[in-house]
Motif scaffolding. Structure first.
Motif, PDB file in Angstrom:
ATOM      1  N   UNK A   1       0.820  -1.216   0.000  1.00 57.46           N
ATOM      2  CA  UNK A   1       0.000   0.000   0.000  1.00 57.46           C
ATOM      3  C   UNK A   1       0.852   1.263   0.000  1.00 57.46           C
ATOM      4  N   UNK A   2       0.392   2.284  -0.714  1.00 56.65           N
ATOM      5  CA  UNK A   2       1.092   3.568  -0.707  1.00 56.65           C
ATOM      6  C   UNK A   2       0.932   4.279   0.624  1.00 56.65           C
ATOM      7  N   UNK A   3      -0.169   4.001   1.306  1.00 53.88           N
ATOM      8  CA  UNK A   3      -0.440   4.596   2.618  1.00 53.88           C
ATOM      9  C   UNK A   3      -1.130   3.537   3.466  1.00 53.88           C
ATOM     10  N   UNK A   4      -1.384   3.874   4.704  1.00 49.45           N
ATOM     11  CA  UNK A   4      -2.046   2.912   5.571  1.00 49.45           C
ATOM     12  C   UNK A   4      -3.481   2.684   5.111  1.00 49.45           C
TER      13      UNK A   4
ATOM     14  N   UNK B   1      -2.830  -2.061   7.163  1.00 48.75           N
ATOM     15  CA  UNK B   1      -1.736  -2.454   6.271  1.00 48.75           C
ATOM     16  C   UNK B   1      -1.128  -1.205   5.655  1.00 48.75           C
ATOM     17  N   UNK B   2       0.184  -1.097   5.772  1.00 51.89           N
ATOM     18  CA  UNK B   2       0.881   0.043   5.199  1.00 51.89           C
ATOM     19  C   UNK B   2       2.258  -0.374   4.731  1.00 51.89           C
ATOM     20  N   UNK B   3       3.054   0.541   4.223  1.00 49.50           N
ATOM     21  CA  UNK B   3       4.419   0.208   3.787  1.00 49.50           C
ATOM     22  C   UNK B   3       5.239  -0.317   4.959  1.00 49.50           C
ATOM     23  N   UNK B   4       5.524  -1.613   4.960  1.00 51.15           N
ATOM     24  CA  UNK B   4       6.312  -2.216   6.021  1.00 51.15           C
ATOM     25  C   UNK B   4       5.594  -2.318   7.344  1.00 51.15           C
TER      26      UNK B   4
ATOM     27  N   UNK C   1      -0.328  -9.180   2.345  1.00 50.38           N
ATOM     28  CA  UNK C   1       0.933  -9.774   1.919  1.00 50.38           C
ATOM     29  C   UNK C   1       1.974  -8.705   1.604  1.00 50.38           C
ATOM     30  N   UNK C   2       1.532  -7.625   0.969  1.00 52.02           N
ATOM     31  CA  UNK C   2       2.471  -6.543   0.661  1.00 52.02           C
ATOM     32  C   UNK C   2       3.020  -5.895   1.908  1.00 52.02           C
TER      33      UNK C   2
END
Length: 374
Positions: free
Chosen positions: A256-259, A282-285, A351-352
């Motif tokens: 995702x680009x953002x949460x 879900x967000x970046x990392x 997953x991302x």
């Protein structure tokens, strides 16, 4: 020589469920039988007798002939607080006997024409006021038996189809459920969808038909494609099951680009698995569980030690609530197994967020999982 895999034993829970479902099917079958074999024929006979009835002779009135009685309108009432309005007339016979008569659903022509003090003629048949005359206009009351068979016929035909599905589900759970670990196997879902179609067609034809014979003919014609389509879908599923060696579902991770707020939960003996935490962020990392629909408070962050092993459909052995409409990500945190459940539309974000794309992409193969044979 090929050795056929041994089918798993049917669980005690499935046997109990099969008994309960079979009893439910028996109740539906009995109800359908009473409606179609007792209620509907009786209503048909009453309608036929009513249509064949003639006005009573002045010298020998009887309940089976139509007896006219003079009356006066004393008031009217419209109940329009329902989807279908109801219309009532207050009447008084010449001897002073009062009546509060519900008219048919149309509300005309008599109800729309009479006023307080107008003389009308009540027509009795078998002890009930069946229709009312006013200056050459005639309107049926709610006691008119014409068409009363339609709704019981529709319900009976629909229940018959649903009873068949209950019996099939009971049989499959009791004898065949060991062949699949899936919570929603196609062996149950496909017949269920087919019987819902049959029940719908049967109900519509039962309501619109002028009798059981006509309803059955129309129902058979309308439902003719359903068995063929069901068999075709079942054959396709059997072939898919034989081709697949695993029930792993490939899902392409999307970072995702953002949460993003996702529906889902984490199941396992880990600190970030908490009862009532049914929201995932879900967000970046970042992947976190929370009970907050906005995703801001009481977060339990998933550590980077969690590794995704595969994505699969839900099994009936999975702990926790019913996860039928979810996908399951099988994970491992050190030596501890962890399950992450989320709808198919949100699983790529999960997953991302976990970085599943780096070790091995998990890409979308099919919306329909295999039959759970491993």
């Amino acid at each position: 020589m090929l050795i056929k895999a041994r089918r798993a034993d049917v669980s005690r829970e499935d046997r109990r469920s099969a008994i309960a479902i079979a009893l439910g099917g028996l109740v539906l079958a009995v109800a359908a039988g009473i409606l179609l074999l007792v209620t509907v024929p009786g209503l048909h006979a009453e309608e036929r007798d009513f249509k064949e009835a003639s006005p009573c002779p002045a010298t020998a009135p009887s309940p089976d002939c139509e007896r006219p009685v003079g009356a006066t309108v004393t008031g009217s009432e419209t109940d329009d607080h329902r989807k279908t309005p109801r219309y009532w007339l207050d009447l008084a016979e010449r001897d002073g006997t009062p009546h509060h008569v519900r008219m048919n659903e149309k509300g005309y022509p008599v109800f729309a024409s009479v006023g307080k003090g107008d003389p009308v003629t009540l027509w009795y048949w078998r002890g009930h006021i069946r229709f009312i005359d006013f200056h050459g206009l005639r309107q049926s009351t709610h006691e008119d038996p014409t068409g009363d068979f339609r709704l019981p016929t529709a319900i009976g035909m629909g229940l018959s189809a649903l009873a068949l599905n209950f019996f099939w589900c009971a049989y499959w759970l009791a004898r065949r459920s060991g062949s699949s670990r899936l919570r929603a196997p196609w062996q149950l879902m496909v017949p269920t969808m087919a019987t819902v179609c049959l029940a719908t067609v049967g109900g519509i034809c039962g309501y619109l038909g002028d009798g059981m014979g006509e309803a059955l003919r129309y129902g058979a014609a309308g439902a003719a494609p359903v068995p063929a389509v069901t068999v075709a879908v079942a054959v396709w599923n059997v072939r898919q099951d034989r081709r697949r060696e695993t029930d792993t579902i490939e899902v392409t991770p999307v970072v995702p680009d953002k949460e993003e707020i996702c529906q889902g939960l984490i199941i396992g003996d880990v600190p970030y698995s908490v009862d009532g935490f049914g929201i995932l962020v879900a967000g970046p990392g970042l992947l976190a569980a929370t009970p907050d629909p906005t995703g801001h408070f009481a977060r339990k962050v998933v550590p980077r030690t969690l590794v995704v092993e595969r994505v699969r459909p839900p099994y009936w052995t999975d702990p926790g609530p019913d996860l039928t409409n979810f996908l399951i990500a099988e994970c491992r945190d050190g030596g501890t197994p962890v399950l992450i459940a989320s709808p198919e539309v949100h699983m790529p974000w999960v997953l991302g967020a976990l970085g599943a794309a780096e070790p091995e992409p998990v890409t979308a193969e099919s919306a329909r999982p295999a039959d759970g044979r491993t």
